[in-house]
Design a protein around this motif. Sequence first.
Motif, mmCIF file in Angstrom:
data_model
loop_
_atom_site.group_PDB
_atom_site.id
_atom_site.type_symbol
_atom_site.label_atom_id
_atom_site.label_comp_id
_atom_site.label_asym_id
_atom_site.label_seq_id
_atom_site.Cartn_x
_atom_site.Cartn_y
_atom_site.Cartn_z
ATOM 1 N N VAL A 7 0.842 -1.200 0.000
ATOM 2 C CA VAL A 7 0.000 0.000 0.000
ATOM 3 C C VAL A 7 0.879 1.253 0.000
ATOM 4 C CG1 VAL A 7 -1.629 1.364 1.369
ATOM 5 C CG2 VAL A 7 -2.021 -1.091 1.035
ATOM 6 N N GLU A 8 1.913 1.251 0.821
ATOM 7 C CA GLU A 8 2.806 2.414 0.894
ATOM 8 C C GLU A 8 3.481 2.687 -0.452
ATOM 9 O OE1 GLU A 8 6.930 3.663 3.129
ATOM 10 O OE2 GLU A 8 5.512 2.406 4.225
ATOM 11 N N ILE A 9 3.858 1.638 -1.156
ATOM 12 C CA ILE A 9 4.545 1.785 -2.439
ATOM 13 C C ILE A 9 3.600 2.226 -3.556
ATOM 14 C CG2 ILE A 9 5.742 0.512 -4.275
ATOM 15 C CD1 ILE A 9 6.907 -1.270 -2.000
ATOM 16 N N LEU A 10 2.393 1.645 -3.611
ATOM 17 C CA LEU A 10 1.517 1.828 -4.764
ATOM 18 C C LEU A 10 0.456 2.920 -4.643
ATOM 19 C CD1 LEU A 10 0.875 -1.897 -5.756
ATOM 20 C CD2 LEU A 10 2.599 -0.323 -6.638
ATOM 21 N N ALA A 11 0.045 3.260 -3.435
ATOM 22 C CA ALA A 11 -1.040 4.234 -3.250
ATOM 23 C C ALA A 11 -0.696 5.559 -3.923
ATOM 24 C CB ALA A 11 -1.328 4.446 -1.770
ATOM 25 N N GLY A 12 -1.652 6.076 -4.667
ATOM 26 C CA GLY A 12 -1.484 7.378 -5.310
ATOM 27 C C GLY A 12 -0.878 7.314 -6.704
ATOM 28 N N THR A 13 -0.522 6.136 -7.181
ATOM 29 C CA THR A 13 0.033 5.998 -8.534
ATOM 30 C C THR A 13 -1.034 6.373 -9.553
ATOM 31 O OG1 THR A 13 1.456 4.191 -7.795
ATOM 32 C CG2 THR A 13 1.110 4.401 -10.170
ATOM 33 N N ARG A 14 -0.670 7.186 -10.513
ATOM 34 C CA ARG A 14 -1.621 7.639 -11.536
ATOM 35 C C ARG A 14 -1.316 6.972 -12.868
ATOM 36 N NH1 ARG A 14 -3.808 13.138 -10.509
ATOM 37 N NH2 ARG A 14 -3.834 13.270 -12.776
ATOM 38 N N PRO B 121 -2.278 -0.100 -10.133
ATOM 39 C CA PRO B 121 -1.549 -0.227 -8.873
ATOM 40 C C PRO B 121 -2.227 0.520 -7.714
ATOM 41 C CG PRO B 121 -0.005 0.139 -10.654
ATOM 42 C CD PRO B 121 -1.393 0.343 -11.224
ATOM 43 N N ASP B 122 -2.743 1.712 -7.973
ATOM 44 C CA ASP B 122 -3.458 2.464 -6.938
ATOM 45 C C ASP B 122 -4.720 1.717 -6.507
ATOM 46 O OD1 ASP B 122 -4.005 4.945 -5.338
ATOM 47 O OD2 ASP B 122 -5.718 5.079 -6.710
ATOM 48 N N GLN B 123 -5.428 1.142 -7.467
ATOM 49 C CA GLN B 123 -6.632 0.371 -7.134
ATOM 50 C C GLN B 123 -6.272 -0.879 -6.329
ATOM 51 O OE1 GLN B 123 -10.129 1.103 -7.867
ATOM 52 N NE2 GLN B 123 -9.050 3.062 -7.885
ATOM 53 N N LEU B 124 -5.119 -1.482 -6.605
ATOM 54 C CA LEU B 124 -4.668 -2.614 -5.785
ATOM 55 C C LEU B 124 -4.429 -2.159 -4.352
ATOM 56 C CD1 LEU B 124 -3.763 -5.488 -5.257
ATOM 57 C CD2 LEU B 124 -1.506 -4.865 -6.200
ATOM 58 N N ALA B 125 -3.811 -1.006 -4.176
ATOM 59 C CA ALA B 125 -3.593 -0.483 -2.825
ATOM 60 C C ALA B 125 -4.925 -0.294 -2.099
ATOM 61 C CB ALA B 125 -2.834 0.849 -2.886
#
Length: 84
Positions: free
Chosen positions: A55-62, A71-75
């Motif tokens: 979550v820390e790595i992927l959250a906010g990826t556009r 990736p953001d949706q996976l988070a």
Amino acid sequence: MRKEYSYTPTGVCSRRINIVLNDDVIESVEFVGGCSGNTQGVAKLAAGRSVDEVVEILAGTRCGGRPTSCPDQLARALLNAKNA
């Protein structure tokens, strides 16, 4: 404890994300739809890591001009699974 979770993403090409957790560790991730190579790569990189780390790595990826990405949706899916 092993837990299976299915998430319906929004704003991306993927139609569903299937997750298997073993306690707080990601056992597997499967994207249904989306860019196959990218989603397979993200799934492989997530396997074996903790929910919080991914979550820390992927959250906010556009994705391009979109406010989200697979990736953001996976988070988001992982946070929902963790709190379910």
